[in-house]
Design a protein around this motif. Structure first.
Motif: not given
Length: 253
Positions: A202-210
């Motif tokens: 998800s977009d949220s998971e992308v930001k967290t991963a970054y």
């Protein structure tokens, strides 16, 4: 001999001894008269007494330790496909010139040409590195090794498997290995692999991963290894930034 041994001793700690020290001693014996593994171990003893360091303390890894570890591991990877490619050797030389300047790089490359003639146990070398070097530094070693493998514009399966094996010995997990590997290839999924996620994130998971990757690969983690080793760290960090920007662009974030 004096200036070379002065260079060699100035930034070395744990790599004076063990299998890396043995490889250095072998190489020195190949081109420096009267300087052998025995002398190297004696110098190691004197070094330990002089600076009163803890051999097992990762915080005491020296700039030269990283340099010697690179040389030994690079020699293993370069030989893994059964031939020594001039482009790979040129890449090693150019990287060392960029990091250390011509004089120090020439000394390092002389040493490398000696080390590459010796059969070295990747497992034993990696155990020594693992016990003395931080996780961030070990990740940087893997990044450098992929750069060498890619220097001849083709990464063979034998080279990938050798680096994978080295990564395992260094206690670098599969996700970290695939992330660094993806930095050297162009494909639609590589941006996600670099961030250690899939396209289903998800977009949220992308930001967290970054944010997680920024913390893991921030060049500040390698400050202790000296300014000369920060260039590669910054390249790796830039790969994280580029991957994130690519995903953001694709998703319109």
């Amino acid at each position: 001999m004096g200036s070379f041994t002065k260079w060699l001793g100035a930034g070395l700690g744990f790599t004076f001894g063990g299998p890396i020290g043995a490889a250095i001693g072998f190489a020195l014996g190949s081109f420096v008269d009267g300087f052998s593994e025995k002398d190297l171990l004696q110098e190691h003893k004197e070094y330990q007494e002089r600076v009163n360091t803890n051999r097992g303390n990762r915080a005491n890894t020296q700039s030269g330790d990283f340099e010697m570890s690179l040389l030994v591991l690079a020699s293993i990877v370069i030989k893994s496909d059964g031939k020594v490619d001039k482009r790979e050797l040129d890449f090693v030389r150019s990287q060392f010139v960029g990091m250390y300047g011509k004089e120090r790089a020439n000394n390092a490359f002389k040493l490398f040409n000696g080390i590459i003639k010796k059969q070295v146990s990747a497992r034993q070398v990696c155990i020594q590195i693992r016990q003395n070097m931080s996780h961030a530094s070990r990740l940087q070693l893997i990044h450098f090794l992929f750069g060498i493998a890619k220097a001849d514009e083709f990464v063979s399966e034998s080279e990938i498997e050798e680096i994978r094996k080295i990564a395992g010995y260094l206690y670098i997990n599969q996700r970290d290995f695939e992330s660094i590997k993806a930095m050297f290839y162009d494909s639609s999924e590589n941006a996600y692999k670099i961030l250690e996620i899939t396209k289903a994130a998800s977009d949220s998971e992308v930001k967290t991963a970054y944010r997680k990757m920024v913390k893991k690969y921030h060049p500040d983690k390698l400050q202790g290894l000296g300014e000369e080793h920060l260039k590669g760290a910054k390249e790796k960090f830039q790969s994280i930034q580029t991957a994130y920007e690519k995903i953001k662009s694709e998703r319109g974030l």
